[in-house]
Design an enzyme around this catalytic site. Structure first.
Site, short mmCIF file in Angstrom:
data_model
loop_
_atom_site.label_atom_id
_atom_site.label_comp_id
_atom_site.label_asym_id
_atom_site.label_seq_id
_atom_site.Cartn_x
_atom_site.Cartn_y
_atom_site.Cartn_z
N ALA A 33 31.38 36.94 45.47
CA ALA A 33 32.24 35.88 45.99
C ALA A 33 31.67 35.22 47.25
O ALA A 33 31.96 34.05 47.52
CB ALA A 33 33.63 36.45 46.28
N ARG A 45 37.96 39.87 50.06
CA ARG A 45 38.31 40.75 51.17
C ARG A 45 38.21 40.11 52.54
O ARG A 45 38.67 40.67 53.52
CB ARG A 45 37.41 42.00 51.10
CG ARG A 45 37.73 42.81 49.88
CD ARG A 45 36.73 43.90 49.57
NE ARG A 45 37.14 44.57 48.33
CZ ARG A 45 36.89 44.14 47.12
NH1 ARG A 45 36.18 43.04 46.95
NH2 ARG A 45 37.31 44.78 46.05
N GLN A 110 29.20 38.15 39.65
CA GLN A 110 30.56 38.66 39.52
C GLN A 110 31.54 37.50 39.61
O GLN A 110 32.74 37.70 39.43
CB GLN A 110 30.86 39.63 40.67
CG GLN A 110 29.95 40.83 40.71
CD GLN A 110 30.19 41.64 41.98
OE1 GLN A 110 31.01 42.54 42.00
NE2 GLN A 110 29.50 41.30 43.04
N ASP A 113 33.71 31.31 38.99
CA ASP A 113 33.96 29.91 39.34
C ASP A 113 33.05 28.91 38.64
O ASP A 113 33.26 27.70 38.78
CB ASP A 113 33.88 29.73 40.87
CG ASP A 113 32.55 30.21 41.45
OD1 ASP A 113 31.51 30.15 40.76
OD2 ASP A 113 32.54 30.64 42.63
N HIS A 130 32.28 39.07 35.04
CA HIS A 130 33.75 39.04 35.08
C HIS A 130 34.31 37.79 34.43
O HIS A 130 35.46 37.42 34.68
CB HIS A 130 34.24 39.18 36.53
CG HIS A 130 33.84 40.49 37.15
ND1 HIS A 130 33.78 40.69 38.51
CD2 HIS A 130 33.47 41.67 36.60
CE1 HIS A 130 33.39 41.95 38.76
NE2 HIS A 130 33.19 42.55 37.62
N CYS A 165 47.23 30.76 16.11
CA CYS A 165 47.12 32.01 15.34
C CYS A 165 48.13 33.05 15.83
O CYS A 165 48.23 34.13 15.26
CB CYS A 165 45.70 32.58 15.41
SG CYS A 165 45.35 33.51 16.92
N SER A 203 27.94 39.87 48.28
CA SER A 203 28.83 40.82 47.61
C SER A 203 29.02 42.04 48.50
O SER A 203 28.07 42.53 49.11
CB SER A 203 28.22 41.28 46.27
OG SER A 203 29.03 42.30 45.71
N ASN A 228 24.06 39.30 53.13
CA ASN A 228 25.52 39.32 53.21
C ASN A 228 25.96 39.10 54.65
O ASN A 228 25.23 39.43 55.59
CB ASN A 228 26.06 40.67 52.70
CG ASN A 228 27.49 40.56 52.21
OD1 ASN A 228 27.79 39.75 51.34
ND2 ASN A 228 28.37 41.38 52.76
#
Ligand code: NAD
Length: 266
Positions: A33, A45, A110, A113, A130, A165, A203, A228
């Site tokens: 993210a 977070r 992950q 978007d 994901h 369906c 991450s 990071n």
């Protein structure tokens, strides 16, 4: 392990890192993210993190009841405008250049978007662990749906969308409690096993099984580089852990990969 705050100046550590990137014959990128916060999408977070405001609906809750599905779609459409307006930032664009130039074979992400694809990386070179929240599909027959009509119908009727369906329609994401996608997991595992440099960007490396791939790559002999804003669970394993904003760091690194010899520390 070299641990640095960024910018780190024209130090031997920076030259070594550039040389490792330039020398790499099979670089694999892994994003979370944090690569997208500079595009205006909050991470989980950090401050303003999405899940501090909205508790996620688990897959089991979604399957179990209409009220669970309604809560799921209410949350989805409450955050939808933010995602629709987001555009790739300079970190995404730098990674796209790594792929375009052939230095990176793929991006394992992950994120849900779709910004790596929007930055120009071909679909086939983005491995989404994901899933993707920019479209939906039927959980039974896999028919794909755009979100626009689903949103109008949902806001008008207050009912969760159903496929012709009879199957439940859900965004093409992997919710908590939902099995990981087999193909993406297999491709990510192969990429982690076959690379010589594994570059993690943005991450916290706390979400398993995704966070297992940097460990696999490192155990199999690859160099591990982590970029990071703050320290991560796996900094202790990394060859380089850079702490700072992903966009400026990646733009700088990608702009300065020259010949390996020019970059290597003397
Ligand atoms: P995370 O929220 O656990 O960690 C993000 C990390 O990125 C944090 O450690 C933070 O310090 C760092 N970070 C934030 N902005 C940064 C920046 N500009 N430069 C460098 N670092 C920065 O997210 P995660 O590790 O991806 O795992 C949690 C889950 O979050 C994933 O399953 C993912 O699907 C989901 N998620 C995705 C999005 C998205 O698609 N954009 C957004 C929120 C959550």
């Amino acid at each position: 392990m070299t641990f640095q705050d960024y910018p780190m100046g024209n130090t031997s550590a920076r030259r070594n890192l550039l040389a490792h990137i330039a020398d790499s014959r099979s670089l694999v990128v892994f994003t979370g993210a944090g690569i997208s916060t500079e595009s205006g999408i909050p991470d989980y977070r950090g401050p303003g993190g999405i899940w501090k405001k909205f508790r996620p609906v688990t897959f089991q809750e979604f399957i179990a009841s209409e009220s669970g599905r309604r809560a799921y779609w209410e949350r989805k459409f409450a955050t939808d405008d933010l995602l629709r307006q987001a555009r790739p930032n300079k970190g995404h664009l730098a990674l796209a250049e790594l792929v375009r130039s052939g230095r990176a074979s793929c991006v394992i992400t992950q994120n849900i978007d779709g910004l790596h694809q929007l930055s120009g990386i071909p679909e086939a070179q983005v491995i989404e662990l994901h899933g993707n929240t920019t479209y939906a599909h039927c959980l039974s027959c896999q028919t794909r749906f755009t979100l626009d009509t689903l949103k109008i119908d949902f806001l008008n009727t207050g009912k969760s969308p159903l496929c012709d369906c009879g199957g439940f329609i859900k965004t093409a994401t992997i919710s908590f409690g939902q099995p990981m996608p087999d193909d993406a997991m297999r491709l990510a595992q192969e990429a982690a096993l076959n690379c010589d440099l594994f570059l993690v960007v943005g991450s916290s490396l706390t979400v398993y099984p995704a966070s297992g791939f940097p460990i696999t790559a490192k155990q199999n002999g690859a160099r591990l580089v982590i970029i990071n804003r703050e320290s991560t669970e796996l900094d202790r394993l990394a060859d380089f852990a850079l702490h700072g904003e992903a966009g400026p760091i990646l733009a700088d690194l990608v702009a300065n990969i020259d010949s390996p010899r020019d970059n290597r520390a003397s």
